[in-house]
Scaffold this motif. Structure first.
Motif, PDB file in Angstrom:
ATOM      1  N   ILE A 279      52.489  32.188  43.063  1.00  0.00           N
ATOM      2  CA  ILE A 279      53.096  32.806  41.877  1.00  0.00           C
ATOM      3  C   ILE A 279      52.353  34.045  41.373  1.00  0.00           C
ATOM      4  O   ILE A 279      52.968  34.967  40.866  1.00  0.00           O
ATOM      5  CB  ILE A 279      53.314  31.785  40.742  1.00  0.00           C
ATOM      6  N   THR A 280      51.046  34.099  41.543  1.00  0.00           N
ATOM      7  CA  THR A 280      50.322  35.287  41.070  1.00  0.00           C
ATOM      8  C   THR A 280      50.872  36.554  41.730  1.00  0.00           C
ATOM      9  O   THR A 280      51.017  37.590  41.087  1.00  0.00           O
ATOM     10  CB  THR A 280      48.808  35.173  41.372  1.00  0.00           C
ATOM     11  N   GLY A 281      51.199  36.428  43.014  1.00  0.00           N
ATOM     12  CA  GLY A 281      51.701  37.583  43.755  1.00  0.00           C
ATOM     13  C   GLY A 281      53.102  38.005  43.351  1.00  0.00           C
ATOM     14  O   GLY A 281      53.560  39.089  43.746  1.00  0.00           O
ATOM     15  N   VAL A 352      41.758  35.064  39.055  1.00  0.00           N
ATOM     16  CA  VAL A 352      42.514  33.860  38.707  1.00  0.00           C
ATOM     17  C   VAL A 352      42.640  32.924  39.890  1.00  0.00           C
ATOM     18  O   VAL A 352      42.449  33.328  41.031  1.00  0.00           O
ATOM     19  CB  VAL A 352      43.931  34.221  38.217  1.00  0.00           C
ATOM     20  N   GLY A 353      42.985  31.686  39.605  1.00  0.00           N
ATOM     21  CA  GLY A 353      43.405  30.768  40.661  1.00  0.00           C
ATOM     22  C   GLY A 353      42.494  29.581  40.852  1.00  0.00           C
ATOM     23  O   GLY A 353      42.927  28.537  41.320  1.00  0.00           O
ATOM     24  N   GLU A 354      41.238  29.722  40.524  1.00  0.00           N
ATOM     25  CA  GLU A 354      40.262  28.649  40.692  1.00  0.00           C
ATOM     26  C   GLU A 354      39.070  29.033  39.816  1.00  0.00           C
ATOM     27  O   GLU A 354      39.024  30.158  39.316  1.00  0.00           O
ATOM     28  CB  GLU A 354      39.846  28.500  42.168  1.00  0.00           C
ATOM     29  N   PRO A 355      38.151  28.111  39.656  1.00  0.00           N
ATOM     30  CA  PRO A 355      37.014  28.443  38.794  1.00  0.00           C
ATOM     31  C   PRO A 355      36.223  29.630  39.351  1.00  0.00           C
ATOM     32  O   PRO A 355      35.951  29.692  40.552  1.00  0.00           O
ATOM     33  CB  PRO A 355      36.162  27.171  38.832  1.00  0.00           C
ATOM     34  N   HIS A 373      36.630  39.481  34.907  1.00  0.00           N
ATOM     35  CA  HIS A 373      37.274  38.749  33.814  1.00  0.00           C
ATOM     36  C   HIS A 373      38.122  37.623  34.371  1.00  0.00           C
ATOM     37  O   HIS A 373      39.162  37.866  34.991  1.00  0.00           O
ATOM     38  CB  HIS A 373      38.169  39.691  33.009  1.00  0.00           C
ATOM     39  N   ASP A 374      37.673  36.409  34.129  1.00  0.00           N
ATOM     40  CA  ASP A 374      38.423  35.237  34.597  1.00  0.00           C
ATOM     41  C   ASP A 374      39.614  35.013  33.672  1.00  0.00           C
ATOM     42  O   ASP A 374      39.523  35.228  32.464  1.00  0.00           O
ATOM     43  CB  ASP A 374      37.479  34.023  34.528  1.00  0.00           C
ATOM     44  N   ASN A 375      40.736  34.592  34.258  1.00  0.00           N
ATOM     45  CA  ASN A 375      41.806  34.074  33.408  1.00  0.00           C
ATOM     46  C   ASN A 375      42.483  32.892  34.065  1.00  0.00           C
ATOM     47  O   ASN A 375      42.294  32.633  35.251  1.00  0.00           O
ATOM     48  CB  ASN A 375      42.786  35.161  32.962  1.00  0.00           C
ATOM     49  N   TRP A 376      43.232  32.163  33.248  1.00  0.00           N
ATOM     50  CA  TRP A 376      43.786  30.877  33.688  1.00  0.00           C
ATOM     51  C   TRP A 376      45.283  30.813  33.447  1.00  0.00           C
ATOM     52  O   TRP A 376      45.766  31.232  32.393  1.00  0.00           O
ATOM     53  CB  TRP A 376      43.116  29.728  32.917  1.00  0.00           C
ATOM     54  N   TRP A 377      45.981  30.308  34.415  1.00  0.00           N
ATOM     55  CA  TRP A 377      47.396  29.940  34.246  1.00  0.00           C
ATOM     56  C   TRP A 377      47.844  29.142  35.444  1.00  0.00           C
ATOM     57  O   TRP A 377      47.032  28.813  36.306  1.00  0.00           O
ATOM     58  CB  TRP A 377      48.274  31.164  33.995  1.00  0.00           C
ATOM     59  N   GLN A 378      49.147  28.805  35.476  1.00  0.00           N
ATOM     60  CA  GLN A 378      49.696  27.939  36.532  1.00  0.00           C
ATOM     61  C   GLN A 378      51.098  28.395  36.911  1.00  0.00           C
ATOM     62  O   GLN A 378      51.758  29.100  36.135  1.00  0.00           O
ATOM     63  CB  GLN A 378      49.885  26.512  36.008  1.00  0.00           C
ATOM     64  N   SER A 398      33.486  30.757  31.562  1.00  0.00           N
ATOM     65  CA  SER A 398      34.597  30.368  30.690  1.00  0.00           C
ATOM     66  C   SER A 398      35.870  31.098  31.122  1.00  0.00           C
ATOM     67  O   SER A 398      35.828  32.239  31.565  1.00  0.00           O
ATOM     68  CB  SER A 398      34.278  30.718  29.240  1.00  0.00           C
ATOM     69  N   MET A 399      37.012  30.433  30.936  1.00  0.00           N
ATOM     70  CA  MET A 399      38.297  31.056  31.282  1.00  0.00           C
ATOM     71  C   MET A 399      38.754  32.004  30.191  1.00  0.00           C
ATOM     72  O   MET A 399      39.710  32.741  30.360  1.00  0.00           O
ATOM     73  CB  MET A 399      39.361  29.971  31.468  1.00  0.00           C
ATOM     74  N   GLY A 400      38.087  31.957  29.026  1.00  0.00           N
ATOM     75  CA  GLY A 400      38.433  32.870  27.946  1.00  0.00           C
ATOM     76  C   GLY A 400      39.196  32.175  26.836  1.00  0.00           C
ATOM     77  O   GLY A 400      39.054  30.966  26.629  1.00  0.00           O
ATOM     78  N   HIS A 487      44.817  28.629  46.761  1.00  0.00           N
ATOM     79  CA  HIS A 487      46.157  28.131  47.063  1.00  0.00           C
ATOM     80  C   HIS A 487      46.247  26.640  46.777  1.00  0.00           C
ATOM     81  O   HIS A 487      45.409  25.860  47.223  1.00  0.00           O
ATOM     82  CB  HIS A 487      46.512  28.399  48.528  1.00  0.00           C
ATOM     83  N   LEU A 488      47.290  26.274  46.058  1.00  0.00           N
ATOM     84  CA  LEU A 488      47.461  24.879  45.663  1.00  0.00           C
ATOM     85  C   LEU A 488      48.102  24.098  46.801  1.00  0.00           C
ATOM     86  O   LEU A 488      49.146  24.489  47.315  1.00  0.00           O
ATOM     87  CB  LEU A 488      48.363  24.849  44.433  1.00  0.00           C
ATOM     88  N   ILE A 489      47.493  22.985  47.177  1.00  0.00           N
ATOM     89  CA  ILE A 489      47.990  22.202  48.310  1.00  0.00           C
ATOM     90  C   ILE A 489      48.129  20.743  47.882  1.00  0.00           C
ATOM     91  O   ILE A 489      47.205  20.163  47.312  1.00  0.00           O
ATOM     92  CB  ILE A 489      47.020  22.326  49.509  1.00  0.00           C
TER      93      ILE A 489
HETATM   94  C1  6R9 Z   1      48.032  31.054  38.860  1.00  0.00           C
HETATM   95  C2  6R9 Z   1      47.788  29.859  39.716  1.00  0.00           C
HETATM   96  C3  6R9 Z   1      47.224  26.383  39.003  1.00  0.00           C
HETATM   97  C4  6R9 Z   1      45.909  25.623  38.976  1.00  0.00           C
HETATM   98  C5  6R9 Z   1      45.462  25.293  37.587  1.00  0.00           C
HETATM   99  C6  6R9 Z   1      43.969  25.106  37.795  1.00  0.00           C
HETATM  100  C7  6R9 Z   1      43.640  26.168  38.823  1.00  0.00           C
HETATM  101  C8  6R9 Z   1      43.935  28.535  37.953  1.00  0.00           C
HETATM  102  C9  6R9 Z   1      41.979  28.908  37.104  1.00  0.00           C
HETATM  103  C10 6R9 Z   1      41.999  27.603  37.627  1.00  0.00           C
HETATM  104  C11 6R9 Z   1      39.828  27.261  36.937  1.00  0.00           C
HETATM  105  C12 6R9 Z   1      40.770  29.362  36.481  1.00  0.00           C
HETATM  106  N1  6R9 Z   1      43.219  27.416  38.155  1.00  0.00           N
HETATM  107  N2  6R9 Z   1      43.191  29.460  37.335  1.00  0.00           N
HETATM  108  N3  6R9 Z   1      40.937  26.789  37.539  1.00  0.00           N
HETATM  109  N4  6R9 Z   1      39.734  28.504  36.434  1.00  0.00           N
HETATM  110  N5  6R9 Z   1      40.664  30.600  35.973  1.00  0.00           N
HETATM  111  O1  6R9 Z   1      46.742  29.745  40.315  1.00  0.00           O
HETATM  112  O2  6R9 Z   1      48.790  28.924  39.752  1.00  0.00           O
HETATM  113  O3  6R9 Z   1      48.769  27.924  42.090  1.00  0.00           O
HETATM  114  O4  6R9 Z   1      50.021  26.832  40.156  1.00  0.00           O
HETATM  115  O5  6R9 Z   1      47.522  26.790  40.309  1.00  0.00           O
HETATM  116  O6  6R9 Z   1      44.849  26.400  39.525  1.00  0.00           O
HETATM  117  O7  6R9 Z   1      43.719  23.837  38.314  1.00  0.00           O
HETATM  118  O8  6R9 Z   1      46.125  24.148  37.095  1.00  0.00           O
HETATM  119  P1  6R9 Z   1      48.842  27.607  40.640  1.00  0.00           P
END
Ligand code: 6R9
Length: 596
Positions: A279-281, A352-355, A373-378, A398-400, A487-489
């Protein structure tokens, strides 16, 4: 850092990163966090987008056509760099024409509103044209990662009721041809080259031929904000992949978050390294930069440290959005390598995507003179929810803080309600529902969707903590889902494929911590009687899994076990497999079946 490990305690020892120098190049869009959060409304954010002439909202209009009419018609929208050094610039005007052609192609083939158009392709120009042309046509765009094997492709296209697939002749032959007859709903395949011999010319087409015949005039289908636009697959602990549904209204969040969290300004040259198969892409590798009228760089090739620095240097990239795995690979190559390139145009780096390890944040400062700059979403949130903003002190690790318009909390589920926890307490990260890019369902899985909400709260499945100043700290996932290279698996998808090998009796899949990829997929396999563990069999099962699942999903490691620990109800205890792998305490074994 690995998932499940606690970040905050260690991270607090890291120095807070300074705010960017005052007056440095461009004032950040989000100057005063508190006051913006107080005054921000999604209704006002919606009003910043013109919408379709005549009413309605369509992502492609906001991203392409409205710019193509004005001053930006001749600005480069997509600067494409091919794997072998090819170049192609597509201006907003050209992108309008090409996406209109594609929409006309779909219409002429009888593909209409709400029909699902899937893609299976690398980062080639046709992918971007198909994505936006699909949206113009009122159809639903569903991108798949090109490193998926036939099994994940079949699953997703079946669940998503794919009507059309756009792919390359090579990927078609490798991954689709053999499964095509298992997808009766798939009416059309459009290839970015000549169809291989033997394909039915009534259902398999060459994109270039269709495009050459199509007009560049197309009136965007007048979609409304709540009409389905995007289907993005994601994975859970159990069951099939979930198709998260997003609507055209999501563009309001794509636009606002691009402004706040990535600090998009009109003059920016933006590079998002993520593939639209994730989704990020799509949210930030297609939609958000285009709604801002920026020039975005697309590199077809995969990660290579020297190549990436060259892209940053040659394209004068100003904002770069990447992932922790890439940062760790660059760290391995050394800060000295970065200093050998002219990265002076760069002014903001996001991840984004993981810690993101605190080391990574600090390393950015050393290598580029900019913290990361880290950020978080799904997938479910559709856009960035929590971020380290450019105007704010970064607390490495921190994710912010939540974006304007987003209310987050750390909660504990208690029956039909949630209890909000105090600063410092660990719990599940929850978001108050109602932002525009929130998913509207998992396709065909009402119950699974409903379970994500308690009252007005969307529960994310991530464990986290918030500190006294409102910064969020990732702790781990509440489920068994694996994050490998961002990548979420889903472990279940991998287990199902490995189970099909004739020698395999049972299989349990975990994410094994890895210093670069965060986690790698590891499978524990017990064999049917009559089969003996051997190196040859291990390699055979690895190859079998790779063939079915593709390199993006297949296990990287397989270990044999005599039997796998199961609960009394018969579920394989992945957590116990993981604890044993890591040499950690085995925890509560009261539900374990027999000795294991
Ligand atoms: C955008 C994306 C979501 C899951 C999310 C979390 C992990 C994403 C993160 C992070 C730590 C961050 N995640 N960003 N964990 N720090 N900044 O990655 O979507 O593929 O659906 O994954 O990724 O566990 O719940 P998606």
């Amino acid at each position: 850092m690995t998932q499940g490990e606690t970040v905050p305690a260690a991270a607090l020892n890291w120095p807070t990163m300074p705010k960017p120098r005052a007056g440095w190049r461009l004032p950040p869009n989000l100057e005063d966090y508190e006051s913006t959060c107080r005054t921000f409304t999604w209704a006002a954010a919606r009003d910043e987008l013109p919408g379709l002439p005549g009413g309605g909202l369509n992502i492609a209009h906001e991203a392409v056509d409205r710019h193509a009419k004005g001053d930006r018609a001749n600005r480069v929208a997509i600067r494409w760099r091919g794997r072998r050094g090819e170049r192609r610039d597509i201006t907003y005007g050209q992108l309008r024409d090409e996406t209109s052609r594609f929409a006309n192609v779909l219409t002429s083939l009888g593909v209409g509103r709400g029909d699902a158009v899937f893609t299976l392709a690398g980062r080639i120009p046709e992918l971007y044209i198909a994505a936006l042309g699909t949206l113009k046509n009122g159809s639903v765009f569903c991108p798949m990662f090109s490193a998926f094997g036939p099994e994940p492709v079949l699953q997703r296209m079946s669940i998503g009721h794919a009507k059309v697939l756009v792919t390359t002749p090579v990927l078609y032959q490798r991954k689709v041809a053999a499964i095509r007859d298992q997808m009766p709903e798939l009416r059309l395949v459009i290839l970015t080259g000549e169809p291989p011999a033997g394909c039915d010319p009534a259902t398999t087409f060459n994109l270039a031929t269709l495009m050459a015949e199509a007009s560049t005039d197309f009136a965007i289908v007048p979609t409304n904000g709540e009409d389905l636009a995007l289907l993005h697959f994601t994975s859970g602990t159990t069951g099939k992949p979930k198709g998260a549904m997003h609507v055209h209204e999501a563009v309001v969040a794509h636009h606002a978050t691009g402004r706040f969290a990535l600090d998009f300004h009109d003059s920016d040259i933006f590079w998002c390294t993520a593939d639209p198969g994730w989704i990020t892409g799509t949210s930030y590798g297609i939609i958000s930069p285009l709604t801002h009228g920026l020039t975005m760089v697309v590199d077809e090739a995969d990660f290579d440290a020297v190549r990436w620095y060259r892209v940053l240097e040659e394209e004068r990239v100003t904002i770069w959005y990447t992932a922790p795995t890439a940062v760790r690979m660059l760290m391995k190559a050394g800060a000295e390598m970065a200093k050998g390139f002219d990265l002076s145009a760069l002014r903001f780096v996001g991840s984004v995507g993981e810690p993101l390890n605190p080391e990574g944040v600090v390393w950015g400062q050393e290598a580029f003179g900019l913290p990361i700059h880290d950020n978080w979403w799904q997938t479910e949130t559709g856009g960035i929810m929590i971020a380290n903003f450019p105007s704010m002190e970064i607390r490495p690790g921190s994710m912010g803080r939540p974006l304007p318009g987003i209310r987050a909390a750390i909660v504990r589920r208690e029956g039909d309600s949630v209890v909000e926890l105090m600063a410092g307490e660990e719990g599940e990260l929850a978001l108050l529902k109602g932002w525009p890019s929130m998913f509207r369902g998992y396709l065909g899985e009402e119950e699974r969707y409903r379970k994500c909400f308690v009252g007005d709260w969307y529960l994310t499945g991530d464990l986290a903590r918030v500190d006294e100043d409102g910064y969020y700290w990732f702790v781990g996932r509440a489920d068994d889902v694996i994050k490998s290279a961002g990548h979420l698996i889903g472990p279940f998808e991998v287990e199902s494929a490995v189970m099909e090998h004739p020698a395999v009796a049972e299989v349990g899949v975990i994410g094994k911590p890895d210093p670069v990829a965060g986690e790698i997929v590891k499978a524990f396999v017990s064999l049917k009687s009559g089969f003996e563990p051997s190196e040859a069999l291990r390699l055979e099962i690895l190859g079998f899994a790779r063939q079915r699942l593709g390199t993006a999903v297949a296990p990287k490691e397989i270990a044999f076990a005599d039997s796998l620990p199961r609960t009394r109800s018969g579920k394989i205890m992945r957590r116990l497999l993981k604890a044993r792998e890591l040499g950690l305490p085995e925890g509560d074994l009261s539900t374990l079946e027999g000795p294991a």
